[in-house]
Design an enzyme around this catalytic site. Structure first.
Site, PDB file in Angstrom:
ATOM      1  N   HIS A  55       0.856  -1.187   0.000  1.00 13.67           N
ATOM      2  CA  HIS A  55       0.000   0.000   0.000  1.00 13.67           C
ATOM      3  C   HIS A  55       0.890   1.234   0.000  1.00 13.67           C
ATOM      4  CE1 HIS A  55      -3.852  -2.033   1.773  1.00 13.67           C
ATOM      5  NE2 HIS A  55      -3.295  -2.752   0.818  1.00 13.67           N
ATOM      6  N   GLU A  57       1.105   3.847   1.862  1.00 11.47           N
ATOM      7  CA  GLU A  57       1.699   4.213   3.149  1.00 11.47           C
ATOM      8  C   GLU A  57       2.849   3.282   3.515  1.00 11.47           C
ATOM      9  OE1 GLU A  57      -2.752   5.269   3.399  1.00 11.47           O
ATOM     10  OE2 GLU A  57      -1.524   3.657   2.559  1.00 11.47           O
ATOM     11  N   CYS A  85      -5.941   2.224   5.770  1.00 11.19           N
ATOM     12  CA  CYS A  85      -6.596   0.959   6.089  1.00 11.19           C
ATOM     13  C   CYS A  85      -6.042   0.437   7.416  1.00 11.19           C
ATOM     14  CB  CYS A  85      -6.351  -0.046   4.962  1.00 11.19           C
ATOM     15  SG  CYS A  85      -4.686  -0.756   4.978  1.00 11.19           S
ATOM     16  N   CYS A  88      -2.195  -0.347   7.309  1.00 15.91           N
ATOM     17  CA  CYS A  88      -1.381   0.864   7.250  1.00 15.91           C
ATOM     18  C   CYS A  88      -1.474   1.644   8.559  1.00 15.91           C
ATOM     19  CB  CYS A  88      -1.795   1.721   6.068  1.00 15.91           C
ATOM     20  SG  CYS A  88      -1.431   0.924   4.482  1.00 15.91           S
TER      21      CYS A  88
END
Length: 158
Positions: A55, A57, A85, A88
């Site tokens: 992801h 991040e 999410c 993260c």
């Protein structure tokens, strides 16, 4: 709003668009800033890397920590194009930046097919009722390593 903060968020949003258009993954981007300088950036690269943890991040945190030579982001600000999410969010808390700025909300993400709400619900269920069942095994052997950790003299707590 602070003009610098707006500019850093624009970079995160550009990363989200570029990653999406290049087919790297979903429309998510992130930058990490320390002392007014970008030290880490990332766009969602799940499809590019065949990595469900890639992801935006996570990619940005890894790059920023590498550039700092440290596993924590104290004194840093994280700018992400969307509210993080659960995965993260956990990484952000472990990395300990001073502040997080986000643009889109998790509800905005759900509206385009990225709905992480089910994870929060799964965490509340008994382990055996989750979609992916969890079963504890070999605790006695694993606990020995934990007990050795307690006795270890040259450990680094983080």
């Amino acid at each position: 709003m602070d003009k610098n903060r707006e500019n850093f968020m624009k970079i995160a949003i550009e990363l989200s668009r570029n990653g999406m258009e290049q087919g790297k993954g979903g429309p998510f981007g992130c930058v990490i800033v320390k002392d007014g300088k970008v030290i880490g950036k990332g766009s969602n690269s799940v499809l590019l890397n065949n990595d469900p943890t890639a992801h935006a991040e996570m990619v940005a945190i890894k790059e920023a920590c590498h550039n700092l030579g440290h596993y924590q982001l104290e004194g840093c600000e994280l700018y992400t194009s969307c509210e993080p999410c659960p995965m993260c969010l956990g990484a952000i808390y472990w990395a300990r930046p001073s502040k997080v700025f986000y643009a889109n909300t998790k509800n905005d993400a759900a509206e385009i097919g990225f709905d992480d709400d089910f994870i929060y619900h799964e965490l509340e269920l008994p382990k055996k009722q989750r979609k992916i069942p969890f079963e504890q095994i070999s605790q006695i052997e694993a606990k020995k390593v934990f007990l050795d950790w307690i006795k270890k003299e040259n450990k680094n707590l983080y």
